[in-house]
Every structure is written in C-alpha cells, then in structure tokens.
Design a protein around this motif. Structure first.
Motif, PDB file in Angstrom:
ATOM      1  N   ARG A  61      -7.316  -3.252  -3.014  1.00 62.58           N
ATOM      2  CA  ARG A  61      -8.142  -3.066  -4.217  1.00 62.58           C
ATOM      3  C   ARG A  61      -7.921  -4.156  -5.251  1.00 62.58           C
ATOM      4  O   ARG A  61      -8.877  -4.593  -5.914  1.00 62.58           O
ATOM      5  N   TYR A  62      -6.674  -4.627  -5.407  1.00 61.57           N
ATOM      6  CA  TYR A  62      -6.356  -5.502  -6.533  1.00 61.57           C
ATOM      7  C   TYR A  62      -5.832  -6.878  -6.146  1.00 61.57           C
ATOM      8  O   TYR A  62      -5.645  -7.731  -7.022  1.00 61.57           O
ATOM      9  N   GLY A  63      -5.596  -7.121  -4.865  1.00 61.99           N
ATOM     10  CA  GLY A  63      -5.107  -8.428  -4.447  1.00 61.99           C
ATOM     11  C   GLY A  63      -3.614  -8.604  -4.649  1.00 61.99           C
ATOM     12  O   GLY A  63      -2.928  -7.731  -5.222  1.00 61.99           O
ATOM     13  N   TYR A  64      -3.109  -9.739  -4.197  1.00 59.66           N
ATOM     14  CA  TYR A  64      -1.666 -10.003  -4.241  1.00 59.66           C
ATOM     15  C   TYR A  64      -1.151 -10.050  -5.678  1.00 59.66           C
ATOM     16  O   TYR A  64      -0.154  -9.429  -6.024  1.00 59.66           O
ATOM     17  N   GLU A  65      -1.842 -10.809  -6.527  1.00 58.56           N
ATOM     18  CA  GLU A  65      -1.361 -10.976  -7.900  1.00 58.56           C
ATOM     19  C   GLU A  65      -1.572  -9.733  -8.752  1.00 58.56           C
ATOM     20  O   GLU A  65      -0.890  -9.549  -9.758  1.00 58.56           O
ATOM     21  N   GLY A  66      -2.506  -8.879  -8.364  1.00 57.88           N
ATOM     22  CA  GLY A  66      -2.822  -7.707  -9.177  1.00 57.88           C
ATOM     23  C   GLY A  66      -1.928  -6.507  -8.935  1.00 57.88           C
ATOM     24  O   GLY A  66      -2.126  -5.450  -9.542  1.00 57.88           O
ATOM     25  N   VAL A  67      -0.946  -6.663  -8.048  1.00 56.94           N
ATOM     26  CA  VAL A  67      -0.069  -5.545  -7.688  1.00 56.94           C
ATOM     27  C   VAL A  67       1.385  -5.993  -7.805  1.00 56.94           C
ATOM     28  O   VAL A  67       1.745  -7.085  -7.349  1.00 56.94           O
ATOM     29  N   SER A  68       2.201  -5.156  -8.402  1.00 59.21           N
ATOM     30  CA  SER A  68       3.633  -5.441  -8.506  1.00 59.21           C
ATOM     31  C   SER A  68       4.421  -4.494  -7.609  1.00 59.21           C
ATOM     32  O   SER A  68       3.901  -3.467  -7.156  1.00 59.21           O
ATOM     33  N   ILE A  69       5.670  -4.849  -7.381  1.00 63.57           N
ATOM     34  CA  ILE A  69       6.549  -3.958  -6.626  1.00 63.57           C
ATOM     35  C   ILE A  69       6.663  -2.609  -7.345  1.00 63.57           C
ATOM     36  O   ILE A  69       6.700  -1.545  -6.720  1.00 63.57           O
ATOM     37  N   ALA A 129       5.801   3.146  -7.640  1.00 64.57           N
ATOM     38  CA  ALA A 129       5.282   4.310  -8.375  1.00 64.57           C
ATOM     39  C   ALA A 129       4.266   5.076  -7.535  1.00 64.57           C
ATOM     40  O   ALA A 129       4.273   6.315  -7.511  1.00 64.57           O
ATOM     41  N   SER A 130       3.385   4.345  -6.842  1.00 67.85           N
ATOM     42  CA  SER A 130       2.390   5.002  -6.008  1.00 67.85           C
ATOM     43  C   SER A 130       3.040   5.769  -4.860  1.00 67.85           C
ATOM     44  O   SER A 130       2.580   6.843  -4.479  1.00 67.85           O
ATOM     45  N   ALA A 131       4.130   5.207  -4.325  1.00 69.96           N
ATOM     46  CA  ALA A 131       4.845   5.844  -3.218  1.00 69.96           C
ATOM     47  C   ALA A 131       5.852   6.886  -3.686  1.00 69.96           C
ATOM     48  O   ALA A 131       6.508   7.533  -2.856  1.00 69.96           O
ATOM     49  N   LYS A 132       5.989   7.014  -5.029  1.00 75.70           N
ATOM     50  CA  LYS A 132       6.940   7.959  -5.627  1.00 75.70           C
ATOM     51  C   LYS A 132       8.371   7.655  -5.179  1.00 75.70           C
ATOM     52  O   LYS A 132       9.140   8.548  -4.798  1.00 75.70           O
ATOM     53  N   LEU A 133       8.689   6.344  -5.240  1.00 75.85           N
ATOM     54  CA  LEU A 133      10.026   5.876  -4.891  1.00 75.85           C
ATOM     55  C   LEU A 133      10.547   4.980  -6.010  1.00 75.85           C
ATOM     56  O   LEU A 133       9.775   4.491  -6.833  1.00 75.85           O
TER      57      LEU A 133
END
Length: 212
Positions: free
Chosen positions: A26-34, A39-43
């Motif tokens: 959805r957001y590409g490499y630069e648009g996503v952080s670790i 947070a999405s994985a709840k970890l």
C-alpha cells in the motif's frame, strides 16, 4: 532469551510477513517503518528484529512472495505451455485470476515505489532480475510463435516482449479496483488488439474470447 517452539516461530513469522506484505504493497518501501510493521503485527520492535535483520530483509522477503504470486498465475503457466499462442493468452488469463487473489486485495502498487538509493540496491536488483526473467518467458513464447508461423512480429519482437510486461505491471494498479467482468473485458480488448495486429492464425483471437 530462549527461542520459541518452532510452531510459534512459524506463526509469528506468518503474522509479520502478512502485515509487512500488505503495508509495503500500500505505501511502498519508504512509506513503511519497522515500527509500523511491529504495531500492525502487535509485536515489539525487538520481537520483529528477532526474526528479521531489518526493513530491507523484510521487504525482500515480501518481494519474493509477490514474485511467487506472479509466477504461479502467469509465468510458470507460460513456461509449461508448449503452444506459443496459448502461452501468450495464458498471460492475460493469469493476470485476470491474479487480480482476484485475496492476498493483493489491499493493493500492491507500493512495490513499484522503490527509491534508487544505496540502501535499496539489493531490492532494485531483485526486482529487475524478476522483470528480466518475465520478459525472457514472454520473448520465448513470441519467438516460438514467429518461428512456427502463428505470429508475425517482424522486428518488433524484443520491444513487444518488454512492452507487454510493462503493460502487465501497469494493469495491476487500476484493474484491481474493478469487478471481475470489467477486468476480463478490458484484458480481452488488450489481448485482441495484440493478436489482431500480429497473429497469423484466426484461432488466436478465438482463444482470447474464451478468457474466463
């Protein structure tokens, strides 16, 4: 810190992979952080780094997953098809089925948003290698069709192979938001245009009309 049992590691890897695949798509490499992926994985970030060295390694894993999806629907099918006309038609049919796959329902356009920086050199190399392999599969089918007399591309063979692969990539973005019938109608128009211009056999257009 002791390692989790194998089945728990597998479950965690799947959760991380699924969340990262969707976010990068959805957001590409630069648009996503670790942090976004954790947070999405709840970890925690620490738990994520336990499984992956960093964002580049995780992105490469997701990119490999994307390439496997394309291969399973399109390019492996083309490789296995001895009839060159049917192989090219399989590209359009495979693209139609790919766009119905729930794994890409949230979008995969982000995988084409790769910045050309030293950090992403391995990502760019992986993407370009896959595109080169895809072009080679299509080029082989077109060349066999020309040799057998079912197609006549003249001197356009190389450019046509590259153009069709570019078209496949471009179609993935807007066609994802259409219904299956709308997708099929547009793909049939594209395929008929190709075969009417270059195919020497009337059966080729009939095959295109049978796209499901």
């Amino acid at each position: 810190m002791p390692r989790k049992p194998a089945h728990e590691q597998f479950d965690t890897l799947k959760v991380i992979g699924d969340c990262a695949f969707e976010l990068f798509g959805r957001y590409g490499y630069e648009g996503v952080s670790i942090g976004d992926i954790a947070a999405s994985a709840k970890l925690s970030k620490g738990a994520l780094y336990w499984h992956f060295q960093g964002k580049e390694a995780l992105y490469l894993d997701c990119l490999k997953r994307l390439h496997t999806i394309f291969d399973s629907y399109i390019f492996d099918v083309m490789r296995a098809e001895p009839d060159p006309v049917k192989a090219v038609v399989a590209l359009f049919g495979g693209l139609s089925r790919l766009l119905q796959d729930p794994r890409i329902e949230k979008g995969i356009g982000g995988y084409w948003l790769i910045p050309d920086t030293p950090e992403t050199v391995h990502i760019l190399t992986a993407q370009r290698s896959f595109e080169a392999a895809a072009i080679e599969v299509l080029h082989d089918a077109l060349k066999r069709g020309q040799q057998q007399g079912s197609m006549d591309l003249g001197g356009d063979l190389d450019d046509m192979a590259r153009a069709i692969i570019s078209l496949v990539e471009a179609c993935v973005l807007p066609l994802r938001h259409l219904t299956r019938d709308e997708v099929n109608r547009q793909l049939r128009v594209l395929a008929r245009t190709l075969f009417r211009a270059y195919a020497k056999s009337p059966d080729a257009v009939k095959l295109v009309d049978q796209l499901a």
